[in-house]
Design a protein around this motif. Structure first.
Motif, PDB file in Angstrom:
ATOM      1  N   LEU A 271       0.842  -1.186   0.000  1.00  0.00           N
ATOM      2  CA  LEU A 271       0.000   0.000   0.000  1.00  0.00           C
ATOM      3  C   LEU A 271       0.880   1.240   0.000  1.00  0.00           C
ATOM      4  O   LEU A 271       1.911   1.289   0.658  1.00  0.00           O
ATOM      5  CB  LEU A 271      -0.893   0.021   1.243  1.00  0.00           C
ATOM      6  CG  LEU A 271      -1.910  -1.106   1.372  1.00  0.00           C
ATOM      7  CD1 LEU A 271      -2.613  -1.008   2.708  1.00  0.00           C
ATOM      8  CD2 LEU A 271      -2.912  -1.066   0.236  1.00  0.00           C
ATOM      9  N   ASP A 272       0.456   2.241  -0.729  1.00  0.00           N
ATOM     10  CA  ASP A 272       1.191   3.500  -0.770  1.00  0.00           C
ATOM     11  C   ASP A 272       0.554   4.454   0.243  1.00  0.00           C
ATOM     12  O   ASP A 272      -0.155   5.391  -0.123  1.00  0.00           O
ATOM     13  CB  ASP A 272       1.154   4.085  -2.180  1.00  0.00           C
ATOM     14  CG  ASP A 272       2.021   5.317  -2.311  1.00  0.00           C
ATOM     15  OD1 ASP A 272       2.941   5.481  -1.492  1.00  0.00           O
ATOM     16  OD2 ASP A 272       1.775   6.104  -3.242  1.00  0.00           O
ATOM     17  N   LEU A 273       0.809   4.187   1.518  1.00  0.00           N
ATOM     18  CA  LEU A 273       0.223   4.979   2.591  1.00  0.00           C
ATOM     19  C   LEU A 273       1.106   6.170   2.921  1.00  0.00           C
ATOM     20  O   LEU A 273       2.335   6.069   2.863  1.00  0.00           O
ATOM     21  CB  LEU A 273       0.067   4.121   3.848  1.00  0.00           C
ATOM     22  CG  LEU A 273      -0.892   2.943   3.737  1.00  0.00           C
ATOM     23  CD1 LEU A 273      -0.772   2.056   4.959  1.00  0.00           C
ATOM     24  CD2 LEU A 273      -2.314   3.440   3.578  1.00  0.00           C
ATOM     25  N   PRO A 274       0.490   7.282   3.288  1.00  0.00           N
ATOM     26  CA  PRO A 274       1.291   8.418   3.751  1.00  0.00           C
ATOM     27  C   PRO A 274       2.039   8.021   5.023  1.00  0.00           C
ATOM     28  O   PRO A 274       1.501   7.333   5.883  1.00  0.00           O
ATOM     29  CB  PRO A 274       0.247   9.497   4.052  1.00  0.00           C
ATOM     30  CG  PRO A 274      -0.991   9.064   3.355  1.00  0.00           C
ATOM     31  CD  PRO A 274      -0.935   7.579   3.253  1.00  0.00           C
ATOM     32  N   ARG A 275       3.275   8.447   5.132  1.00  0.00           N
ATOM     33  CA  ARG A 275       4.082   8.153   6.308  1.00  0.00           C
ATOM     34  C   ARG A 275       4.581   9.473   6.895  1.00  0.00           C
ATOM     35  O   ARG A 275       5.608   9.990   6.462  1.00  0.00           O
ATOM     36  CB  ARG A 275       5.240   7.251   5.929  1.00  0.00           C
ATOM     37  CG  ARG A 275       4.758   5.864   5.558  1.00  0.00           C
ATOM     38  CD  ARG A 275       5.930   4.930   5.340  1.00  0.00           C
ATOM     39  NE  ARG A 275       5.482   3.563   5.196  1.00  0.00           N
ATOM     40  CZ  ARG A 275       5.012   3.035   4.073  1.00  0.00           C
ATOM     41  NH1 ARG A 275       4.925   3.784   2.998  1.00  0.00           N
ATOM     42  NH2 ARG A 275       4.628   1.779   4.029  1.00  0.00           N
TER      43      ARG A 275
ATOM     44  N   ARG B  19      -7.522   6.471   6.814  1.00  0.00           N
ATOM     45  CA  ARG B  19      -8.092   5.675   7.915  1.00  0.00           C
ATOM     46  C   ARG B  19      -9.610   5.820   7.968  1.00  0.00           C
ATOM     47  O   ARG B  19     -10.326   4.839   8.149  1.00  0.00           O
ATOM     48  CB  ARG B  19      -7.482   6.107   9.247  1.00  0.00           C
ATOM     49  CG  ARG B  19      -6.093   5.587   9.464  1.00  0.00           C
ATOM     50  CD  ARG B  19      -5.565   6.003  10.831  1.00  0.00           C
ATOM     51  NE  ARG B  19      -4.299   5.369  11.081  1.00  0.00           N
ATOM     52  CZ  ARG B  19      -3.242   5.991  11.569  1.00  0.00           C
ATOM     53  NH1 ARG B  19      -3.293   7.282  11.872  1.00  0.00           N
ATOM     54  NH2 ARG B  19      -2.123   5.338  11.772  1.00  0.00           N
ATOM     55  N   ARG B  20     -10.101   7.053   7.833  1.00  0.00           N
ATOM     56  CA  ARG B  20     -11.559   7.254   7.869  1.00  0.00           C
ATOM     57  C   ARG B  20     -12.252   6.528   6.727  1.00  0.00           C
ATOM     58  O   ARG B  20     -13.337   5.970   6.893  1.00  0.00           O
ATOM     59  CB  ARG B  20     -11.886   8.750   7.850  1.00  0.00           C
ATOM     60  CG  ARG B  20     -11.710   9.428   9.180  1.00  0.00           C
ATOM     61  CD  ARG B  20     -12.354  10.808   9.212  1.00  0.00           C
ATOM     62  NE  ARG B  20     -11.877  11.706   8.184  1.00  0.00           N
ATOM     63  CZ  ARG B  20     -10.851  12.535   8.324  1.00  0.00           C
ATOM     64  NH1 ARG B  20     -10.187  12.589   9.453  1.00  0.00           N
ATOM     65  NH2 ARG B  20     -10.495  13.334   7.338  1.00  0.00           N
ATOM     66  N   THR B  21     -11.635   6.524   5.562  1.00  0.00           N
ATOM     67  CA  THR B  21     -12.207   5.821   4.417  1.00  0.00           C
ATOM     68  C   THR B  21     -12.268   4.324   4.703  1.00  0.00           C
ATOM     69  O   THR B  21     -13.297   3.677   4.476  1.00  0.00           O
ATOM     70  CB  THR B  21     -11.377   6.090   3.149  1.00  0.00           C
ATOM     71  OG1 THR B  21     -11.384   7.498   2.895  1.00  0.00           O
ATOM     72  CG2 THR B  21     -11.929   5.350   1.952  1.00  0.00           C
ATOM     73  N   ALA B  22     -11.181   3.777   5.202  1.00  0.00           N
ATOM     74  CA  ALA B  22     -11.161   2.353   5.533  1.00  0.00           C
ATOM     75  C   ALA B  22     -12.162   2.042   6.644  1.00  0.00           C
ATOM     76  O   ALA B  22     -12.846   1.013   6.597  1.00  0.00           O
ATOM     77  CB  ALA B  22      -9.754   1.922   5.942  1.00  0.00           C
ATOM     78  N   ASP B  23     -12.278   2.924   7.622  1.00  0.00           N
ATOM     79  CA  ASP B  23     -13.239   2.718   8.713  1.00  0.00           C
ATOM     80  C   ASP B  23     -14.660   2.651   8.181  1.00  0.00           C
ATOM     81  O   ASP B  23     -15.468   1.810   8.620  1.00  0.00           O
ATOM     82  CB  ASP B  23     -13.126   3.834   9.753  1.00  0.00           C
ATOM     83  CG  ASP B  23     -11.829   3.774  10.546  1.00  0.00           C
ATOM     84  OD1 ASP B  23     -11.077   2.785  10.411  1.00  0.00           O
ATOM     85  OD2 ASP B  23     -11.560   4.739  11.299  1.00  0.00           O
ATOM     86  N   ARG B  24     -14.992   3.529   7.225  1.00  0.00           N
ATOM     87  CA  ARG B  24     -16.339   3.489   6.633  1.00  0.00           C
ATOM     88  C   ARG B  24     -16.589   2.154   5.940  1.00  0.00           C
ATOM     89  O   ARG B  24     -17.668   1.582   6.039  1.00  0.00           O
ATOM     90  CB  ARG B  24     -16.534   4.648   5.667  1.00  0.00           C
ATOM     91  CG  ARG B  24     -16.926   5.941   6.336  1.00  0.00           C
ATOM     92  CD  ARG B  24     -17.415   6.980   5.346  1.00  0.00           C
ATOM     93  NE  ARG B  24     -16.422   7.364   4.357  1.00  0.00           N
ATOM     94  CZ  ARG B  24     -15.468   8.269   4.551  1.00  0.00           C
ATOM     95  NH1 ARG B  24     -15.379   8.882   5.707  1.00  0.00           N
ATOM     96  NH2 ARG B  24     -14.616   8.577   3.601  1.00  0.00           N
ATOM     97  N   LEU B  25     -15.590   1.660   5.227  1.00  0.00           N
ATOM     98  CA  LEU B  25     -15.742   0.362   4.564  1.00  0.00           C
ATOM     99  C   LEU B  25     -15.928  -0.757   5.580  1.00  0.00           C
ATOM    100  O   LEU B  25     -16.755  -1.647   5.389  1.00  0.00           O
ATOM    101  CB  LEU B  25     -14.522   0.069   3.687  1.00  0.00           C
ATOM    102  CG  LEU B  25     -14.385   0.896   2.427  1.00  0.00           C
ATOM    103  CD1 LEU B  25     -13.020   0.660   1.784  1.00  0.00           C
ATOM    104  CD2 LEU B  25     -15.503   0.569   1.453  1.00  0.00           C
TER     105      LEU B  25
END
Length: 188
Positions: free
Chosen positions: A5-9, A64-70
């Motif tokens: 995953l290309d997550l912000p770090r 994170r909020r997007t994943a939480d909604r899913l």
């Protein structure tokens, strides 16, 4: 999985600017240059690094909020998305569970009848009627059995969201169902 995953770090976002700030400070070692050149350069690079870190932290929260909604609205999506798997793993860590258990224990401590009322927004009378549910929630978060990420999100919402029944005027009718829902959703 996280590497795919290309997550912000946020921690890594400022590293190039930190290195540039150090180089700018090294300019002060040359006596022919004015000291302000290195100091101002370091300050500018440090400021840019701070801005980049804040932006990366914000972007990570959006992810994170997007994943939480899913996770909440499509519980079966865990197998469909690397993002959801990453967030589920993040939510179900022992550290996260212990943090939520400590929140429950703080609430239980504040509900002790021997304590004087404080400015806390908790709806104490309704919460006291749900002591058994709080105790069950603390026990479930503290045990070694796996938990579902969806349940962790429900627990977070019940304990930390200002719109939670724990803090609203309709706590008498909606707090117990919210706690039961969170406890039930913890089961994988």
């Amino acid at each position: 999985m996280v590497s795919q995953l290309d997550l912000p770090r946020p921690g890594r976002a400022a590293l190039p600017f930190a290195a540039l700030a150090l180089v700018a400070l090294a300019l002060d070692a040359d006596p022919r240059l004015p000291w302000a050149a290195g100091a101002v350069g370091a300050l500018l690079f440090a400021s840019a690094g701070t801005v980049r870190t804040v932006r990366a932290r914000h972007e990570l929260e959006v992810v994170r909020r997007t994943a939480d909604r899913l996770i909440v609205h499509d519980p079966q999506s865990r197998d469909a998305s690397g993002l959801v798997r990453w967030r589920s793993d993040e939510l179900t860590t022992r550290a996260k569970r212990d943090s939520l258990r400590r929140d429950v224990e703080r609430i239980l401590h504040s509900l002790d009848p021997a304590r004087l009322p404080s400015a806390s927004p908790l709806k104490r009378p309704a919460a006291r009627r749900c002591m058994d549910l709080f105790l069950a929630l603390a026990a479930r978060l503290g045990d070694e059995q796996p938990v579902a990420a969806r349940g962790i999100l429900f627990v977070q919402s019940a304990l930390r969201d200002p719109a939670s029944p724990l803090y609203t005027d309709d706590a008498d009718s909606s707090l117990a169902p919210a706690l039961r829902r969170a406890i039930g959703a913890l089961e994988p």
